[in-house]
Design an enzyme around this catalytic site. Sequence first.
Site, short mmCIF file in Angstrom:
data_model
loop_
_atom_site.label_atom_id
_atom_site.label_comp_id
_atom_site.label_asym_id
_atom_site.label_seq_id
_atom_site.Cartn_x
_atom_site.Cartn_y
_atom_site.Cartn_z
N LEU A 118 -2.40 -0.30 13.91
CA LEU A 118 -1.69 -0.50 15.22
C LEU A 118 -1.96 1.18 15.82
O LEU A 118 -1.21 1.23 17.06
CB LEU A 118 -0.32 -0.76 15.18
CG LEU A 118 -0.14 -2.08 14.20
CD1 LEU A 118 1.64 -2.45 14.24
CD2 LEU A 118 -0.76 -3.32 15.13
N ASP B 97 0.82 -1.09 0.00
CA ASP B 97 0.02 0.16 0.03
C ASP B 97 0.85 1.42 0.04
O ASP B 97 1.78 1.62 1.04
CB ASP B 97 -0.87 0.08 1.19
CG ASP B 97 -2.06 1.00 1.27
OD1 ASP B 97 -2.89 1.09 0.71
OD2 ASP B 97 -1.72 2.28 1.74
N ARG C 213 9.80 -6.89 13.05
CA ARG C 213 8.53 -6.69 13.15
C ARG C 213 7.84 -6.76 11.71
O ARG C 213 6.49 -7.24 11.72
CB ARG C 213 8.13 -5.07 13.40
CG ARG C 213 8.66 -4.95 15.20
CD ARG C 213 8.67 -3.34 15.23
NE ARG C 213 8.76 -2.95 16.58
CZ ARG C 213 8.81 -1.77 16.89
NH1 ARG C 213 8.99 -0.93 16.02
NH2 ARG C 213 9.25 -1.48 18.31
N LYS D 93 -2.51 6.00 -4.48
CA LYS D 93 -3.58 6.82 -4.04
C LYS D 93 -3.44 8.27 -4.91
O LYS D 93 -2.26 8.73 -5.17
CB LYS D 93 -3.70 7.17 -2.75
CG LYS D 93 -3.65 5.74 -1.90
CD LYS D 93 -3.73 6.00 -0.39
CE LYS D 93 -3.49 4.85 0.31
NZ LYS D 93 -2.06 4.39 0.82
N ASN E 185 4.64 -9.25 12.02
CA ASN E 185 3.18 -8.67 11.82
C ASN E 185 2.66 -9.69 10.62
O ASN E 185 1.59 -9.74 10.42
CB ASN E 185 3.40 -7.29 11.25
CG ASN E 185 3.57 -6.41 12.26
OD1 ASN E 185 3.60 -6.68 13.43
ND2 ASN E 185 4.08 -5.14 11.95
N TYR F 172 3.23 9.71 -0.54
CA TYR F 172 4.40 9.04 0.26
C TYR F 172 5.87 9.21 -0.29
O TYR F 172 6.78 8.97 0.35
CB TYR F 172 4.21 7.50 0.32
CG TYR F 172 2.88 7.21 1.18
CD1 TYR F 172 1.95 8.09 1.88
CD2 TYR F 172 2.34 5.89 1.12
CE1 TYR F 172 0.74 7.95 2.46
CE2 TYR F 172 1.24 5.64 1.79
CZ TYR F 172 0.29 6.37 2.22
OH TYR F 172 -0.80 6.13 2.90
N HIS G 47 -7.36 9.68 -2.08
CA HIS G 47 -6.72 9.60 -0.70
C HIS G 47 -7.71 10.42 0.20
O HIS G 47 -7.69 9.55 1.32
CB HIS G 47 -5.42 10.41 -1.05
CG HIS G 47 -4.28 9.82 0.10
ND1 HIS G 47 -3.21 9.80 -0.16
CD2 HIS G 47 -4.57 9.43 1.41
CE1 HIS G 47 -2.40 9.33 0.94
NE2 HIS G 47 -3.14 9.08 1.70
N LYS H 254 2.56 -0.81 8.92
CA LYS H 254 3.93 -0.46 8.33
C LYS H 254 4.98 -0.78 9.38
O LYS H 254 4.78 -0.65 10.56
CB LYS H 254 3.87 0.98 8.27
CG LYS H 254 5.21 1.65 7.81
CD LYS H 254 5.90 2.14 9.18
CE LYS H 254 7.25 2.79 8.76
NZ LYS H 254 8.06 3.08 9.97
N SER H 255 6.19 -1.23 9.02
CA SER H 255 7.39 -1.59 9.75
C SER H 255 8.36 -1.50 9.11
O SER H 255 8.54 -2.01 7.89
CB SER H 255 7.28 -2.84 10.65
OG SER H 255 8.38 -2.62 11.39
P1 NDP Z 1 0.73 1.57 11.77
O1 NDP Z 1 -0.55 1.33 12.81
O2 NDP Z 1 0.89 0.47 10.96
O3 NDP Z 1 1.89 1.46 12.92
C1 NDP Z 1 3.31 1.65 12.40
C2 NDP Z 1 4.41 2.10 13.50
O4 NDP Z 1 4.03 1.12 14.51
C3 NDP Z 1 5.48 2.19 13.19
O5 NDP Z 1 6.33 3.44 13.98
C4 NDP Z 1 6.34 1.04 13.40
O6 NDP Z 1 7.56 0.94 13.96
C5 NDP Z 1 5.28 0.41 14.54
N1 NDP Z 1 5.26 -1.01 14.65
C6 NDP Z 1 4.80 -1.74 13.41
N2 NDP Z 1 4.69 -3.15 14.01
C7 NDP Z 1 5.03 -3.24 15.13
C8 NDP Z 1 4.89 -4.19 16.22
N3 NDP Z 1 4.65 -5.41 15.95
N4 NDP Z 1 5.15 -4.06 17.62
C9 NDP Z 1 5.53 -2.65 17.90
N5 NDP Z 1 5.51 -1.42 16.97
C10 NDP Z 1 5.18 -1.83 15.74
O7 NDP Z 1 0.83 2.88 11.12
P2 NDP Z 1 0.74 3.55 9.83
O8 NDP Z 1 0.22 5.11 10.00
O9 NDP Z 1 2.12 3.37 9.19
O10 NDP Z 1 -0.41 2.78 8.96
C11 NDP Z 1 -0.23 1.44 8.04
C12 NDP Z 1 -0.30 2.00 6.51
O11 NDP Z 1 -1.56 2.33 6.43
C13 NDP Z 1 0.44 2.97 6.12
O12 NDP Z 1 1.81 2.69 5.95
C14 NDP Z 1 -0.26 3.33 4.94
O13 NDP Z 1 -0.11 2.33 4.00
C15 NDP Z 1 -1.70 3.22 5.39
N6 NDP Z 1 -2.13 4.56 5.82
C16 NDP Z 1 -3.19 5.11 4.96
C17 NDP Z 1 -3.68 6.62 5.23
C18 NDP Z 1 -4.76 7.18 4.40
O14 NDP Z 1 -5.03 8.39 4.44
N7 NDP Z 1 -5.43 6.37 3.66
C19 NDP Z 1 -3.16 7.45 6.45
C20 NDP Z 1 -2.08 6.80 7.25
C21 NDP Z 1 -1.77 5.33 6.91
P3 NDP Z 1 8.85 0.60 12.98
O15 NDP Z 1 8.48 0.98 11.68
O16 NDP Z 1 9.98 1.35 13.57
O17 NDP Z 1 8.98 -0.88 13.22
#
Ligand code: NDP
Length: 278
Positions: free
Chosen positions: A195, A50, A241, A80, A245, A55, A113, A235-236
Amino acid sequence: MTVTSSNVPSIALHDGEHIPQLGFGVFQVPPQDTADVTTRALLAGYRHIDTAKAYNNEAGVGQAVHAADLQREDVYITTKCWNSDQGHDQAKRALRGSLERLEMRHVDLYLIHWPAPAQDRYLDTWKAFIELQQEGLTRSIGVSNFQESHLERIIAETGVVPVVNQIELHPYLQQAGLRREHAERGIVTEAWSPLAQGAVLDDPVIVDIAQAHGVTPGQAVIRWHLQLGNVVFPKSATQSRIEENFDVFGFTLTDDEMARIEGLDRGRRTGPDPDRFS
Ligand code: NDP
């Protein structure tokens, strides 16, 4: 590069296409790291990425997919249309730009978007999306951050129902009303920030449920999404992770655990209000 096969369930979309229920999000992955991070996700087994023009990392996603030992049809790609590209002609140009950066002939899913209602261009944008699908530049068309009134308007005006609505959704913002609306209209719910960008992971209820299954809080929350029927793409950028995940198919939450998580809803957004954001 060798890539493992994937057993993620597919969800049927109302246009006849299918989407892998678990994917990988690349929001906030820096452009220069995106090819590497996406490659690591593909190696872990993810087959759904995604991304978005906003981005600024579509090129890295494309590079990783092309370098992988995979056919294009083995990977599901969403991108998007950004707010400044809304409008009929602008949206049509915007997808062509995304395809150039991805170095692809089509994407699997193209989303508006945000509705950006103050601009009042999302209906014209949706009409352009219908043409883009007919032209074969995207297999499916959907929306993101649409509220009920926005969905109602594009459907009433065009008769074309988006296949998905990608909305902020996690245990602190469960969106029961929109999920019901989607179910009635045959729209699949995609959960962004599944998350809550980490904010739900130290909640005592989540920690307790994770411990009961010998999994991490992140895994418990992703499992909750899957059992609700959401499409989800955490996302990670952290190797452990990325793998963790994806390892969410070896346990099942009980009805009681699902109900305990339902009880955590507090209508708390991490992102903007879709009615105001433009
Ligand atoms: P998430 O809820 O996926 O959280 C990501 C954060 O959590 C990062 O800081 C990551 O850290 C941390 N993390 C990930 N896995 C774990 C785990 N197992 N344990 C502890 N911490 C963890 O947030 P996002 O906002 O990135 O949402 C996911 C996706 O949704 C985006 O990447 C995008 O594709 C989409 N999105 C769409 C939007 C829209 O308007 N349509 C808006 C926002 C997001 P680290 O990377 O350091 O591991």
